[in-house]
Design an enzyme around this catalytic site. Structure first.
Site, PDB file in Angstrom:
ATOM      1  N   GLY B  42       0.847  -1.200   0.000  1.00 55.13           N
ATOM      2  CA  GLY B  42       0.000   0.000   0.000  1.00 55.13           C
ATOM      3  C   GLY B  42       0.874   1.238   0.000  1.00 55.13           C
ATOM      4  N   GLY B  44      -0.471   4.599   0.346  1.00 52.08           N
ATOM      5  CA  GLY B  44      -1.193   5.794   0.778  1.00 52.08           C
ATOM      6  C   GLY B  44      -0.366   6.550   1.798  1.00 52.08           C
ATOM      7  N   LEU B  45      -1.036   7.348   2.613  1.00 53.14           N
ATOM      8  CA  LEU B  45      -0.290   8.167   3.568  1.00 53.14           C
ATOM      9  C   LEU B  45       0.592   7.306   4.452  1.00 53.14           C
ATOM     10  CD1 LEU B  45      -2.823  10.872   4.717  1.00 53.14           C
ATOM     11  CD2 LEU B  45      -0.868  11.108   3.213  1.00 53.14           C
ATOM     12  N   ALA B  46       0.032   6.268   5.047  1.00 54.10           N
ATOM     13  CA  ALA B  46       0.814   5.454   5.972  1.00 54.10           C
ATOM     14  C   ALA B  46       1.908   4.704   5.221  1.00 54.10           C
ATOM     15  CB  ALA B  46      -0.097   4.478   6.708  1.00 54.10           C
ATOM     16  N   HIS B 268     -20.459   8.934   6.911  1.00 56.62           N
ATOM     17  CA  HIS B 268     -20.182  10.364   6.825  1.00 56.62           C
ATOM     18  C   HIS B 268     -21.453  11.120   6.494  1.00 56.62           C
ATOM     19  CE1 HIS B 268     -18.434  14.152   5.676  1.00 56.62           C
ATOM     20  NE2 HIS B 268     -17.267  13.745   6.117  1.00 56.62           N
ATOM     21  N   SER B 286     -16.877  17.798   1.641  1.00 55.62           N
ATOM     22  CA  SER B 286     -16.125  17.979   2.884  1.00 55.62           C
ATOM     23  C   SER B 286     -17.027  18.389   4.033  1.00 55.62           C
ATOM     24  CB  SER B 286     -15.062  19.044   2.711  1.00 55.62           C
ATOM     25  OG  SER B 286     -14.544  19.368   3.965  1.00 55.62           O
ATOM     26  N   ARG B 332     -19.818  13.204  13.580  1.00 60.42           N
ATOM     27  CA  ARG B 332     -20.371  12.606  12.371  1.00 60.42           C
ATOM     28  C   ARG B 332     -21.478  11.589  12.633  1.00 60.42           C
ATOM     29  NH1 ARG B 332     -14.701  11.689   9.093  1.00 60.42           N
ATOM     30  NH2 ARG B 332     -14.468  13.876   8.589  1.00 60.42           N
ATOM     31  N   HIS B 403     -17.912   5.646   4.893  1.00 62.29           N
ATOM     32  CA  HIS B 403     -16.828   6.546   4.563  1.00 62.29           C
ATOM     33  C   HIS B 403     -15.498   6.060   5.122  1.00 62.29           C
ATOM     34  CE1 HIS B 403     -14.487  10.141   4.387  1.00 62.29           C
ATOM     35  NE2 HIS B 403     -14.491  10.296   5.682  1.00 62.29           N
TER      36      HIS B 403
END
Lengths: 255, 640, 269
Positions: B42, B44-46, B268, B286, B332, B403
């Site tokens: 992966g 992504g960010l991590a 969400h 958003s 949320r 979400h």
């Protein structure tokens, strides 16, 4: 609504391709363009034919995975819209829609409408970063960045790397992508240390794969993020400057 | 043998726990780091942040992504922002307050030590990202701008227009590409992980399939990091990208990693309602829209007038009415359920009566169209593009959609799963958000795990492996795993049934949404538990995957993912059924107050549920990690 | 063991600025490099000229030089409307520029050498970029709908060729004094006479008109796009670039068109 699709089909990178024609009779105008292709694929599977391969992921216009040449326009007829955000209401009942993959030497077709965009990553790899290893970064507010500069950098950084600029360019040039990635970093104070080297490395890597810019301006029109060709001018200036400046620096080191 | 869910959280004052732990962990000599291979699945960010940071330290890193470029991971779609306890606004923020808010917002189902660490490193994340050139929004003085974001009473959210996730991911991706250029990271795009390989109880590698050539390959390493995101796509319609899936995490679960709290799913509140049955995904708007927009429905359910003709007195601003202190900014889960209740009672708006209004009329009057444009223009344009309605003129229609998933692979304080050497980072793990995630915290967690946690904790594990080469890829364990994956691919290709993969995915999603969605009850969950296995059996016998495995075959990619979703869906229902309480994203209709608010049961359920795989077709075993709250005292959440 | 098999001497992602081909994502596809020859180390001006951005920069500089020449040429030609003596004196003065510092015609030849160099380098850069661009876009779309690209910039290479052909005819006719048809009245130094006698032939005047009509779009695209290639870019300047291009094109082309028209219609004899 009813549409006739002429879709490019190609088994593999080395085989010859062809157009297949399909007719879809009950398309809702609220559908997105890719949902319309989903419907086509569902029909093809039911009929025992292999579905059309096309790339898409986020379907929110931000990941840059999707990208089709629709009726001769990159990402289709809507301005500032990626293919996944294009909706069928932009077409008229009875339209014929020609769907082709991105075409450029740098983007070989892999299958059907899927192309390989590896050279875009190669351009980033050549220098599209600020070297700041994890840890040891100064406080985020240590260096103020004028709002106008931050905004301009953000304008450039909005690029989603879809490759529409290359697809739309009659020369297959990657200048809009490269200049956007470059100027995002070159504008910021954090990016100054590597500015000249970065410019030379990225531009020269770009030129290994892509054509040259002849200032058509097609890329700017195709860009789903409306990135301006002004960044190309900035890049040209930085490049010539970098070539001169580097020569001076070399001269200083070896008298 | 039951799993031991030992959190390995450091003891002592929580403020010093991470520092103490970092000191206690063993280090790997710089010269030895290059002897260790780390596989990161992966980007992504991590994943990108972790891979780049580990490569900078000198480890040999391989990164796998099923995208054609690491930059396309779904972190890119996060819009709103990233939290950090910088207190730049002098409004009373602190590490402790961010910690407190996150534990409380997570409805007391997170591990305190993890959350405190998250709040601590949040500060460093911003500095790191600025140094990388992330173009955060700035004030006229050139300093970083902040805004307040869903459920927070301080302004601690940093943002880059409506594209914060994109900019943070590009920062991490660029750092990753720098390491690729230096040769410390080897990148495997268009490569999907299909199995984790273990030997002697330790993770020693993975098996992948190249999505363009179909070749099935083995890769070995000393540690495997799964940074593969969440599983909202089990609902078919969600805000996740089309290709998001649970396969990597699920295959790890099948190899012995406990799966924790699968029923904690976040719905969400501000997404665009579906327009027809062919909808392929839902689009999120958003949450920052709730800062200025007001949510309402017509008081009369049969009101068919367009929004602007409904007079003020006949509108029901239901969030402001029921939660006067927080109004439109309630967390949320609360906002989502409130909207669901309005739609369920027939107050929904739009052609399918499946949404509520989010109105900017008042904001435009108060702030002027220019300021509203400045803040939200890209979101408004996006809405206009999708619905053909301009939010400047008519109120937006919104409805909740799946979400984010708080559940995931169980990890200890070091982010290691119950399989030694196998780590889970970011949304793929369960750790920091408890039963509900606050806005702008997902980006924070992904980057915290990648930049500032894993570089330390993986070293502690690897130091014990010094001198041991990685298990070679010609070892029988790899051959077996490769043969198993090859067999699976061939099995799907030979089914030749009648219905497409998407058909079954839609059916499963409908079951999950109806019975394990925003509100759950015993009868529904039991029904789902009986229907899902039946549908899965039909799917396995009747799915139609055409073509071959030697080229791009998108049906073949999807079929294995959907198969894993079936098994996951069953576990989600089982987890939801066993958790006889309502907390955060998990709402059981049996457990609510008279006003319809969630009722938690701390006496019986203050634990993380770690489910242990018992073989195909067998129900998983439940293991419990008790949660103790020393610093944030258990209170009923109230946003009134 | 790795997904993207590659020859060790052809790393997929760390690549030289040019080479034979670079591996893409897929083992069985190459992404061909568009620059066939690897770049060689060279002193600065040549080093810059080896790159496409550098070539465009050189095209812009040489184009700007040619634009200055066109402007001066047009101003000088306006003497056609004054009298035969004025025009002939002007042409004689050109040959005598910087005389007596330099011998006669030396400075003119220096200027001519500069012009020839500008033309040569402008055309060479255009040619090699065209080749590169064809390699970068080998397959055409079956349907293409241009938005920004207009007739002027899409025909640059054709208008360029026409202009060059016209230039040769123009030089042959008025500088080298080739005898077109039965025109034996060409006399060295009698520019007015030479112009009026040759351009009074309708077909030759037609060629001049065609040359100028090809020049117009070429000049228009070139005179705004040179700012882009040189990187002269500022928010204040940008809106003026197109206006400058229209104005400059008009200033050059309208008077230039008036000469053959005036002669062939008999307004100037």
């Amino acid at each position: 609504m009813r549409v006739t699709l002429k879709v490019w089909r190609q088994e593999g990178p080395t085989t010859a391709g062809r157009f297949d024609t399909h007719q879809l009779d009950d398309i809702s105008a609220e559908m997105s363009f890719l949902e319309m292709l989903d419907v086509l694929n569902e029909r093809l599977i039911t009929a025992g034919e292999e579905p059309v391969a096309f790339d898409s992921d986020c379907r929110e216009g931000i990941c840059g995975t999707c990208g089709l040449m629709i009726n001769g326009r990159a990402h289709g007829p809507a301005k500032a819209t990626a293919t996944c955000q294009l909706h069928m209401r932009k077409f008229r009942d009875g339209d014929e829609i020609v769907i082709e993959p991105w075409r450029a030497a740098a983007f070989p077709v892999v299958r059907d409408l899927v192309v390989d965009r590896a050279p875009l990553d190669a351009v980033i790899e050549a220098g599209g970063y600020i070297s700041a290893d994890t840890g040891g970064a100064p406080d985020g507010n240590l260096i103020p960045v004028p709002k106008a500069v931050a905004d301009a950098a953000m304008d450039a950084a909005a690029c989603i790397g879809c490759g529409a600029c290359v697809a739309a360019c009659p020369n297959g040039a990657g200048q809009l992508f490269t200049s956007a990635k470059l100027q995002h970093l070159n504008l910021l104070p954090q990016g100054q240390a590597q500015r000249l080297d970065r410019t030379v490395d990225m531009v020269e890597t770009m030129e290994a794969f892509f054509g040259s810019c002849t200032n058509y301006g097609e890329c700017q029109e195709a860009c789903p993020k409306e990135i301006s060709i002004d960044f190309i001018a900035y890049m040209n200036r930085d490049y010539v400057k970098a070539k001169m400046r580097n020569r001076k620096l070399v001269g200083q080191r070896f008298p | 043998m039951a799993l031991q869910l030992d959190a390995k959280a450091p003891t002592g004052p929580i403020q010093d726990a991470w520092d103490k732990h970092r000191f206690d962990m063993k280090l790997v000599n710089p010269n030895n780091k290059r002897k260790f291979e780390i596989l990161v699945v992966g980007s992504g960010l991590a994943g990108a942040a972790g891979a780049a940071s580990l490569a900078q330290l000198g480890y040999k890193v391989k990164v796998f992504t099923f995208h054609d470029s690491p930059r396309r991971a779904h972190s890119i779609a996060a819009q709103g922002g990233i939290n950090a306890a910088k207190n730049y606004k002098n409004d009373g923020d602190s590490v402790f307050r961010l910690f407190y808010d996150t534990v409380k917002g997570g409805d007391f189902r997170a591990r305190e030590a993890n959350v405190y660490r998250l709040a601590q490193v949040s500060v460093e994340i911003i500095d790191q990202c600025v140094a990388q050139g992330v173009p955060f929004a700035r004030e006229y003085g050139g300093l970083l701008d902040n805004r307040s974001f869903g459920g927070a009473q301080v302004s601690r959210t940093f943002y880059a227009r409506g594209q914060t996730g994109q900019q943070l991911l590009l920062g991490a991706y660029q750092a990753l590409m720098e390491q690729v250029a230096k040769g410390t990271v080897e990148l495997f795009p268009k490569t999907e992980m299909l199995d984790v390989v273990t030997k002697d109880g330790r993770a020693c590698g993975i098996v992948t399939r190249n999505l363009q050539t179909g070749s099935i390959e083995a890769h070995s390493g000393h540690a495997v990091l799964l940074c593969t995101g969440g599983y909202s796509n089990v609902f078919y319609l969600s805000t996740n990208a089309m290709n998001c899936n649970v396969t990597a995490a699920w295959r790890a679960h099948r190899k012995g990693a406990a799966f924790a709290n699968p029923c904690y799913t976040q719905i969400h509140p501000t997404c665009i309602p579906a327009s027809d049955e062919f909808q392929s995904k839902l689009t999120l708007m958003s949450e920052s829209l709730r800062n200025d927009g007001r949510i309402w429905v017509p008081q009369n359910p049969d009101d068919t007038r367009p929004a602007h003709q409904i007079p003020e007195g006949e509108r029901d601003y239901f969030l402001e009415r029921r939660y006067p202190a927080f109004g439109n900014l309630v967390p949320r889960d609360i906002a989502s359920r409130a909207a669901k209740r309005e739609v369920d009672t027939g107050h929904g708006v739009g052609p399918l009566k499946n949404g509520v209004y989010l109105d900017f009329g008042e904001a435009i009057e108060r702030l002027g169209a220019d300021i509203v444009k400045d803040r939200y223009d890209n979101l408004f344009e996006m809405y206009d593009r999708i619905t053909d309605e301009s939010p400047y003129r008519t109120p937006m229609r919104i409805y909740p959609a799946p979400h984010y998933t708080m559940g995931g692979l169980w990890v200890d304080y070091n982010l290691m799963t119950t399989v030694p050497g196998l780590y889970a980072l970011g949304e793929a793990n369960f750790s920091d958000h408890g039963a509900n995630r606050l806005g702008a915290s997902a980006l924070m967690q992904g980057l915290a795990d990648g930049y500032f946690v894993i570089p330390y904790t993986v070293g502690d594990y690897l130091s014990g492996l010094l001198g041991q080469p990685a298990v070679p890829v010609n070892d029988p364990v790899f051959h077996e795993a490769q043969a198993e994956v090859t067999g699976e691919v061939n099995r799907w290709l030979s089914v030749r049934g009648t219905h497409s993969v998407d058909h079954y995915h839609r059916e499963l999603g409908k079951l999950m949404w109806d019975y394990c969605g925003m509100a759950r009850n015993q009868a529904g969950l039991e029904k789902a538990l009986s229907e899902i296995p039946a549908l899965r059996e039909e799917f396995r016998k009747d799915v139609r995957v055409l073509g071959t495995g030697e080229t791009i075959n998108q049906s073949l990619e999807k079929v294995a993912r959907v198969d894993d979703f079936f098994e996951l869906g069953e576990l989600m229902c089982r987890d939801a059924l066993h958790r006889e309480e309502s907390c955060g994203g998990h709402f059981r209709e049996e457990h609510q107050t008279e006003e319809g608010e969630a009722r938690r049961d701390d006496e019986h359920f203050a634990y993380a549920a770690g489910w242990e795989w018992k073989g195909p077709g067998q129900p998983q075993d439940l293991n419990r990690e008790p949660l103790e709250f020393e610093y944030v005292h258990l209170t009923q959440r109230s946003y009134k | 063991m790795t997904a993207t098999q590659q020859a060790p001497d052809q790393p997929i992602r760390s690549l030289p600025a040019a080479g034979p081909a670079v591996k893409g994502l897929t083992p069985n596809i190459d992404v061909p490099a568009v620059q066939k020859r690897p770049r060689r180390p060279a002193p600065w001006p040549l080093d810059l000229y080896q790159t496409a951005v550098g070539k465009k920069w050189v095209m812009a500089v040489s184009g700007a030089g040619l634009m200055l020449f066109l402007f001066a040429h047009m101003i000088g030609n306006l003497k056609l409307f004054l009298s035969a003596a004025e025009l002939d004196e002007y042409s004689a003065a050109l040959r005598e520029l910087l005389y007596p510092i330099l011998p006669n015609t030396v400075f003119l030849w220096i200027m001519r050498a500069g012009l020839i160099a500008f033309f040569a380098i402008h055309m060479h850069a255009a040619y090699s970029l065209t080749v590169m661009n064809h390699r970068a876009r080998p397959t055409k779309y079956s349907k293409r709908d241009y938005i920004a690209a207009n007739w002027a910039n899409r025909t640059m290479r054709y208008s360029g060729v026409i202009i060059f052909a016209f230039l040769l005819i123009h030089l042959a006719n008025l500088t080298w004094g080739w005898q077109f048809l039965d025109n034996d009245q060409w006399v060295f130094g009698q520019v007015y006479n030479n112009v009026t006698t040759s351009l009074s032939q309708w077909w030759l005047a037609g060629i001049y008109i065609i040359g100028q009509l090809a020049l117009a779009p070429h000049l228009f695209h070139g005179s705004w796009s040179l700012f882009q290639s040189l990187g002269i870019n500022s928010p204040r300047l940008n809106p003026l670039r197109k206006g400058f291009a229209y104005a400059f094109t008009a200033i050059i082309v309208i008077p230039n068109l008036s000469f053959p028209i005036a002669v062939v219609t008999g307004a100037v004899r």
